[in-house]
Design a protein around this motif. Structure first.
Motif, short mmCIF file in Angstrom:
data_model
loop_
_atom_site.label_atom_id
_atom_site.label_comp_id
_atom_site.label_asym_id
_atom_site.label_seq_id
_atom_site.Cartn_x
_atom_site.Cartn_y
_atom_site.Cartn_z
N TYR B 200 1.31 -1.30 0.35
CA TYR B 200 -0.12 -0.13 -0.03
C TYR B 200 0.60 1.45 0.20
CZ TYR B 200 -3.79 -3.52 0.94
OH TYR B 200 -4.63 -4.71 0.79
N VAL B 203 0.79 5.23 4.12
CA VAL B 203 -0.78 4.91 4.53
C VAL B 203 -0.72 6.22 6.06
CG1 VAL B 203 -0.95 3.17 2.86
CG2 VAL B 203 -0.54 3.08 5.42
N ILE B 205 -3.44 5.06 8.29
CA ILE B 205 -4.82 4.30 8.98
C ILE B 205 -5.19 4.17 9.63
CG2 ILE B 205 -5.87 2.28 8.50
CD1 ILE B 205 -3.93 1.62 7.24
N ARG B 251 -6.64 -7.34 12.02
CA ARG B 251 -8.00 -6.92 12.86
C ARG B 251 -8.07 -5.92 13.17
NH1 ARG B 251 -9.80 -11.36 15.39
NH2 ARG B 251 -10.25 -12.54 13.42
N ILE B 253 -6.45 -3.45 12.64
CA ILE B 253 -7.18 -2.53 10.87
C ILE B 253 -7.78 -2.59 9.84
CG2 ILE B 253 -5.41 -0.51 10.82
CD1 ILE B 253 -3.43 -2.22 9.64
N CYS B 254 -8.96 -3.65 10.00
CA CYS B 254 -10.00 -4.41 9.57
C CYS B 254 -9.26 -5.04 8.57
CB CYS B 254 -10.83 -3.26 8.70
SG CYS B 254 -11.99 -2.66 10.22
N SER B 255 -8.19 -5.81 8.57
CA SER B 255 -7.24 -6.64 7.59
C SER B 255 -6.97 -8.23 8.07
CB SER B 255 -6.31 -5.98 7.71
OG SER B 255 -5.23 -6.70 6.31
N ASP B 256 -6.36 -8.87 6.87
CA ASP B 256 -5.89 -10.51 8.01
C ASP B 256 -4.70 -11.19 6.68
OD1 ASP B 256 -7.14 -11.81 5.36
OD2 ASP B 256 -8.84 -12.01 6.14
N GLN B 257 -4.63 -11.65 7.25
CA GLN B 257 -2.73 -12.37 6.35
C GLN B 257 -3.03 -12.46 4.79
OE1 GLN B 257 -4.52 -15.18 8.36
NE2 GLN B 257 -4.12 -17.04 7.42
N SER B 258 -4.24 -12.04 4.40
CA SER B 258 -4.60 -11.92 2.60
C SER B 258 -4.21 -10.54 2.66
CB SER B 258 -6.32 -12.42 2.79
OG SER B 258 -7.03 -11.15 2.64
N GLU B 259 -4.58 -9.53 3.33
CA GLU B 259 -3.92 -7.83 2.91
C GLU B 259 -2.00 -7.84 3.34
OE1 GLU B 259 -7.43 -6.48 3.38
OE2 GLU B 259 -8.11 -5.72 2.33
N LEU B 260 -1.93 -8.30 4.93
CA LEU B 260 -0.98 -8.08 4.90
C LEU B 260 0.00 -9.04 5.50
CD1 LEU B 260 -2.58 -5.79 7.89
CD2 LEU B 260 -1.56 -5.30 6.35
#
Lengths: 350, 350
Positions: B200, B203, B205, B251, B253-260
């Motif tokens: 990204y 950022v 966030i 989580r 930052i509303c995320s998981d290992q698919s994005e981070l």
């Protein structure tokens, strides 16, 4: 189905609320803490479907996959899809089930599971797509303030024109502001209170980092949300009344009525409300500034519309360009706006 | 009692932990979420007393009266006093029971209930009084970092010299910092993450306003707190391991290992740790600046001593003046420092 209205139900499966809209004009919304009892999701949805007229198509959107009962969002999406399938099959066995995805299409349950990041957090996109159909010629900002989060979505000439697609991208773009009028922890709205506090004079007090009070308490005490003596979905499980809201807010600075007057606590609530409003105003300005066309119109929706109106005024929208989805969809329809949007999209042939 | 050591037990009744120290040298600490099950407090205390040698005097301090299961702090103080009485009477029926108050004295149970604001949040004062007895000639700062909160107490020539007495006054004075190494919600440590985040780029966030991850996850991921696979006292009830800590932080930052990536999440943890350290450094400077005598010595205690040491260095204390209560009281004694302090005060004739 021989009813006079199309037999479609829209379902919005959030992490803290379940919402439904039937094309015949019925809205349902129940608080449901998905992270506490995921195993009850299917029966809760079934109970909602039983309260609505029959339907031959059920269209679904979600945000609940982020709840921390799921190890990943993919796991959450699959769980929610299967829970919806089970509920619909038990109540409306012949109904078609479809899930909205953020690329703007309905897909079958297995396809929703197969591409979880398109299915996750899709409710804002359904609402934006529908509002685009309502105002096909306009450049506008949709401001939807709910119990937990706020969505800011530029809609340019009828097209949802958000920068971010996933929650992470939307947080970074300011299009998702993680603040709302019921569930936001007060220490996150207002890290520190500065001002006069009764016998203490001018103080600067960091709020305790505990879930002692939420934005619901702020707006109860300020009279912007009505008391709900039967509702115990509060930080301490006590009723959603002014009296208990005051105790919860005082506790957020490690105090109670032995040290603070009601007037002191109202000041704390006003400071928290002002900080939350400012946070949304800043995000609003940022989203408008980043849009590729000038935006002069704003459409408000969600249970936090009273706050949205204050934000719109402070962000300098002309009064005649501040519209409310309620005026198009009634109050009930606006409060379950995403569920209702799904039904409208289905009716429009999506 | 014919034991070779004095038969005294110190008890520290917090909102999230129960701690005990027996004069014979035994420490006990158990996590106990008082706000979730207040009715179990008495049996939990009784179980702890049963694990310790007998005693003929039980001395008590508390902070748990702030838990939101109590409508007011007075109600909380009374509840805790009665629960302790019941537990002690069932296990050690002939024992004397006394409560520490913030004016520096032990009182009988009924007196503790009669003046609740002196009994409430008294544990910092017991610890400070005891440290004053250990260093009677010095001007020092006591920095105690626990799971939930941090206490900063100037001790001048052996006398606890805090500005505030109640929690509210201590928050306002910076002597109580509501942050700790296990229970602090990450969005309160770090309202917003700014930096490079993998694909990204740069950022900014804002973290989601949810209890998705706590400071425990930050320090697990950074290797400063060891993994505890059996411990599920975490934000999502999953084990206190690096793997789950990473998922909880993502989580936030509303995320998981698919994005981070793991590297991204470690950056988030480093930013949160740096922000928490900075918050305590600022409070430290403020407390030192307000003291009536120059302070060059710092005494560290609590389970967050690793963070206290970083704070002391950053606040420019000379290395030889950074002391640890562990060196006087062993690690076990330092981690239940307030309970141990009570016993020492009792032995000193208080």
């Amino acid at each position: 189905m021989s009813n006079s209205h199309p037999a479609i139900v829209g379902l919005d499966v959030g992490g803290a609320n379940l919402k439904a809209w039937h094309a015949g004009g019925q809205a349902l919304a129940i608080p449901f803490a998905l992270w506490k009892s995921p195993q009850e999701l299917s029966s809760q949805i079934a109970a909602m479907l039983q309260q609505l007229p029959a339907a031959d198509r059920v269209v679904v959107t979600m945000t609940g996959e982020l709840a921390d009962c799921f190890a990943t969002r993919a796991e959450g999406v699959e769980f929610i899809v299967r829970a919806v399938e089970q509920a619909v099959r038990s109540v409306l066995p012949d109904s078609i089930i479809q899930f909205w995805q953020t690329h703007g299409k309905f897909v079958a349950p297995n396809d929703a599971v197969a591409s979880p990041l398109l299915t996750a957090a899709s409710n804002w996109q359904a609402l934006a797509s529908m509002v685009g159909l309502l105002f096909p010629q306009d450049d506008l900002l949709l401001l939807d303030i709910g119990s937990t989060t706020t969505d800011l979505i530029p809609i340019l000439q009828g097209q949802a024109s958000a920068e971010g697609r996933t929650d992470l991208e939307r947080l970074a773009a300011g299009e998702l502001v993680y603040t709302g009028v019921r569930r936001t922890v007060v220490c996150h709205m207002l890290p520190s209170f500065q001002g006069e506090l009764g016998r203490y004079g001018h103080v600067s007090i960091p709020l305790s980092s505990e879930l002692f009070a939420t934005s619901l308490d702020v707006y109860l005490l300020l009279g912007l949300i009505e008391e709900e003596p039967e509702n115990c979905e509060t930080a301490d499980g006590r009723p959603a009344t002014k009296e208990f809201a005051e105790a919860r807010l005082a506790r957020q600075i490690c105090s109670d009525q032995s040290e603070l007057t009601t007037h002191d606590v109202i000041k704390l609530a006003m400071a928290a409300a002002a900080a939350q409003q400012q946070q949304i105003v800043q995000a609003t300005r940022r989203v408008i500034n980043c849009a590729s066309r000038p935006i002069k119109k704003i459409v408000l929706s969600g249970s936090g519309e009273f706050l949205g109106r204050q934000v719109a005024v402070q962000a300098c929208f002309p009064m005649e360009e501040i519209l409310s989805l309620k005026d198009y969809w009634t109050t009930a329809g606006s409060e379950v706006a995403c569920a209702r949007a799904l039904v409208e999209l289905a009716l429009q042939g999506f």
